[in-house]
Write a protein that holds these residues in place. Sequence first.
Motif, PDB file in Angstrom:
ATOM      1  N   LEU A  53       5.542  -0.797   3.854  1.00 47.49           N
ATOM      2  CA  LEU A  53       4.572   0.257   4.135  1.00 47.49           C
ATOM      3  C   LEU A  53       5.270   1.452   4.783  1.00 47.49           C
ATOM      4  CD1 LEU A  53       1.530   0.453   3.769  1.00 47.49           C
ATOM      5  CD2 LEU A  53       1.243  -0.245   6.112  1.00 47.49           C
ATOM      6  N   LEU A  54       6.143   1.149   5.755  1.00 47.80           N
ATOM      7  CA  LEU A  54       6.838   2.216   6.457  1.00 47.80           C
ATOM      8  C   LEU A  54       7.814   2.929   5.529  1.00 47.80           C
ATOM      9  CD1 LEU A  54       7.429   0.554   9.900  1.00 47.80           C
ATOM     10  CD2 LEU A  54       5.807   2.320   9.309  1.00 47.80           C
ATOM     11  N   PHE A  55       8.417   2.168   4.609  1.00 47.46           N
ATOM     12  CA  PHE A  55       9.326   2.784   3.647  1.00 47.46           C
ATOM     13  C   PHE A  55       8.592   3.846   2.837  1.00 47.46           C
ATOM     14  CE2 PHE A  55      10.923   2.963  -0.687  1.00 47.46           C
ATOM     15  CZ  PHE A  55      12.238   3.301  -0.485  1.00 47.46           C
ATOM     16  N   LEU A  66       0.872  -1.163   0.000  1.00 51.66           N
ATOM     17  CA  LEU A  66       0.000   0.000   0.000  1.00 51.66           C
ATOM     18  C   LEU A  66       0.913   1.217   0.000  1.00 51.66           C
ATOM     19  CD1 LEU A  66      -2.900   0.363  -0.219  1.00 51.66           C
ATOM     20  CD2 LEU A  66      -3.135   0.335   2.224  1.00 51.66           C
ATOM     21  N   PHE A 114       5.886   5.313   3.623  1.00 51.29           N
ATOM     22  CA  PHE A 114       5.471   6.362   4.569  1.00 51.29           C
ATOM     23  C   PHE A 114       6.595   7.391   4.714  1.00 51.29           C
ATOM     24  CE2 PHE A 114       5.006   7.813   9.025  1.00 51.29           C
ATOM     25  CZ  PHE A 114       3.726   8.326   8.947  1.00 51.29           C
ATOM     26  N   GLY A 115       7.820   6.886   4.920  1.00 48.02           N
ATOM     27  CA  GLY A 115       8.969   7.784   5.045  1.00 48.02           C
ATOM     28  C   GLY A 115       9.229   8.534   3.753  1.00 48.02           C
ATOM     29  N   PHE A 159       2.160   4.560   0.385  1.00 57.48           N
ATOM     30  CA  PHE A 159       1.797   5.815   1.032  1.00 57.48           C
ATOM     31  C   PHE A 159       2.252   7.019   0.232  1.00 57.48           C
ATOM     32  CE2 PHE A 159       0.263   4.311   5.045  1.00 57.48           C
ATOM     33  CZ  PHE A 159      -0.419   5.397   5.525  1.00 57.48           C
ATOM     34  N   VAL A 170      13.941  -3.287   0.815  1.00 60.27           N
ATOM     35  CA  VAL A 170      13.139  -3.410   2.023  1.00 60.27           C
ATOM     36  C   VAL A 170      12.256  -4.655   1.991  1.00 60.27           C
ATOM     37  CG1 VAL A 170      11.526  -2.143   3.480  1.00 60.27           C
ATOM     38  CG2 VAL A 170      13.112  -0.921   2.073  1.00 60.27           C
ATOM     39  N   VAL A 206       5.211  -4.757   6.493  1.00 60.79           N
ATOM     40  CA  VAL A 206       5.166  -3.577   7.359  1.00 60.79           C
ATOM     41  C   VAL A 206       6.335  -2.661   7.039  1.00 60.79           C
ATOM     42  CG1 VAL A 206       5.389  -2.796   9.730  1.00 60.79           C
ATOM     43  CG2 VAL A 206       3.865  -4.668   9.206  1.00 60.79           C
ATOM     44  N   ALA A 207       7.512  -3.276   6.808  1.00 64.15           N
ATOM     45  CA  ALA A 207       8.680  -2.464   6.459  1.00 64.15           C
ATOM     46  C   ALA A 207       8.447  -1.728   5.149  1.00 64.15           C
ATOM     47  CB  ALA A 207       9.922  -3.340   6.369  1.00 64.15           C
TER      48      ALA A 207
END
Lengths: 424, 310
Positions: B94-96, B35, B98-99, B37, B85, B91-92
């Motif tokens: 997604l967070l990537f 997903l 996000f960042g 971001f 990643v 989750v990693a």
Amino acid sequence: MNNPIAQSVANLAPTGGQKFRQRVLPLIILAIIVVAIPFFGPSRTVYALLSVMGINIVFALSYNMLLGRGGLLSFGHAVYFGLGGYAAMHAMRAIEYADGGFWAGFPVFGLPIIGFAGGALAGAIIGWPSCRRAGTPFAMISLGVAELIAAAGFMFNSIFGGEEGISGDRMNGPELFGLSMGPVSDVYWFIAFWLVVGVGGMYAFTRTPLGKMSEATRDNPERVEFVGYDPQRVRYLVFIFAGAFAGMAGGMAAVYFEIFTPEAVSLLPSGFVLLMAYIGGIAYFAGPVIGAIVLTYMQSMLSDFTEAWLLYLGLLFMLIVMYAPRGLAGIIFGVTGSFSNGTFSEMIGKWLQQLAGAFLAFLGLIVLIEVSVNWSNGFGEVFEPFGLHLTFANPLTWVLIVVPLALGILILRRANRETEEVLA
Amino acid sequence: METIIFSLLNGVIYGLLLFMLSSGLTLIFSMMGVLNFAHASFYMLGAYFAYTISGVSSFWLALIFAPILVGLIGAAVEKWGLRTVHANGHVAELLFTFGLAYIIDEIVKIVYGRNAVDYRVPELLDFPLFELFGAQYPAYRIFILFISVGMLIALWFILNRTRAGLIIQAALTHPHMVGSLGHNVPRIFMTVFGAGCALAGLAGVIGGNYLVTDPAMAVQMGPIVFVVVVVGGLGSLAGAFLAAMILGLLQTFAVAIDATFADIFGFLGLSQTSEVGSITIASLAPMLPFLMLVIVLMIRPRGLLGDREL
């Protein structure tokens, strides 16, 4: 008869000494540190910084109950922080205007309890639809709920106070421990007390059967179901506790800032707490504590030095996600762990190389970012480190950007290639 | 009557814009489970690149080159960022992203400033096309309509009538099988990621001057794009189209309705001056997508036309 099953096996259970060292000692050390700090006579600024750190530590730890321990990625954790904080804020006003009755006898010192209850209530209501599934659906629902609550924040003025929020006065009601709650040093003791209570409470939670089950549900929900637990219920209960501790942090913030605005429930603080927990390291209990300390420091100190501090924060986060998924705590425990298992001397060369590479690359980036920021502001200000006059027209600028950046990346690649050869 | 027709037109245009933005994300999400971001950030980049390019040359060059540029950046992000990643799990990833969204936001703020830039509708299209009930209708909106429909047809054609499209469709549901058949799945991923970002960039080029081009546009649009993808359902472009249309119409109509809760629920004794009673339907418009998101995830986690659950 020598029963092979009953053969003497080394007792794997930790001894009493180990238990004390691993479980109780860190908390005692934390308590000693927070008690010792005021004896060094910190200034008002330091007191303020430490208080915000305390709030953020509790907030980040409560977030890690979901992400690190429960495997639930939430984009709306500030909702519970905010709602708990608003509950405490309304209680503070009730204390202020009380004449007799329950609120007249309620000390401001105890407001985080109200925040705790408010956060738990919000978690119990919102958690019911959210916790049915983990993973992406959970993340999406948390995002949707966060947006809904944030929008509602500007709609219901009697609860959220509209744009200017609601404010109160903490110097009312009965005094506890002889603290008038007026000066920051008094508030520091208040924050310190609840910090230790919060950290202790959340650590104790990880030792409860529910805390253990939440880790099991994160790792393998199907198997948890076979053992006879309901993963959905485990998640729901954990969610309520996480919301409660976030609400407690909100209660601490309500007393410290004496104002709460609807921005507190928006997506921005939700993202910030995610950054705190992840940069610190979600695999360790201490990780979010480290993350909260570092990020709060950056937020209040770095933002004085440079406008682009959010960019640095983003870069730090990306680096952690890509190269150090165990966070700052992972790096620290990796280094200290190598002391005890004797690999320190082998690893130190590689680490120093990586450190030098990262440092050089970062140097180049800083020059690039700072020169750009000054250029884009258009006030004619120039980035002048050590008396150098750096603009984009100055060829020296480009040398200072390209050379360290290229050198740093080169060193990093070499260090990484060596590791791969060692592994192969 | 005129309100209805105007709302209908505007709603369809907004819905098409939303679909253009989210079609790439649907493909990426269904294929890789990521997903993204940063997807709305690529939309923002498209608008800003178009602003720069149309400043030095013309809008028409920007219309071609800005999406290509954005697509190339997207492909690079997939190749050198996401792939690293990927080993650390969803989750990693997604967070990537996000960042990444965070960083793109900040870079845009540094390069273009914090205020909205003056990205205008090209002069050639800056005239009222026709008059309806005494109100003029700008030609640029119809231009958006044409571009979106053109893109819709092109996308449909590529996915359903070409060999590359068939491979992509297969990779949507059975990536391992496609890999076993000898196709370079990482390269397919990179291409789809790049193409998806290019579509977002295109939406930025034509939407940036229709709406507004400022550093907040990614944050505003990002969650809504998620809503479209999730409500539409995993692996379903048709679902995304349906969801985008529903959202577009719902939001435009909600804004156009001039009523408060008290008008509707007045028979229950809700007074006009009470806090709940004075909430207008128009002010609820920004909340509607998220209400839809939460409800759909609760009662139908697979979305409207999705073939599997999230």
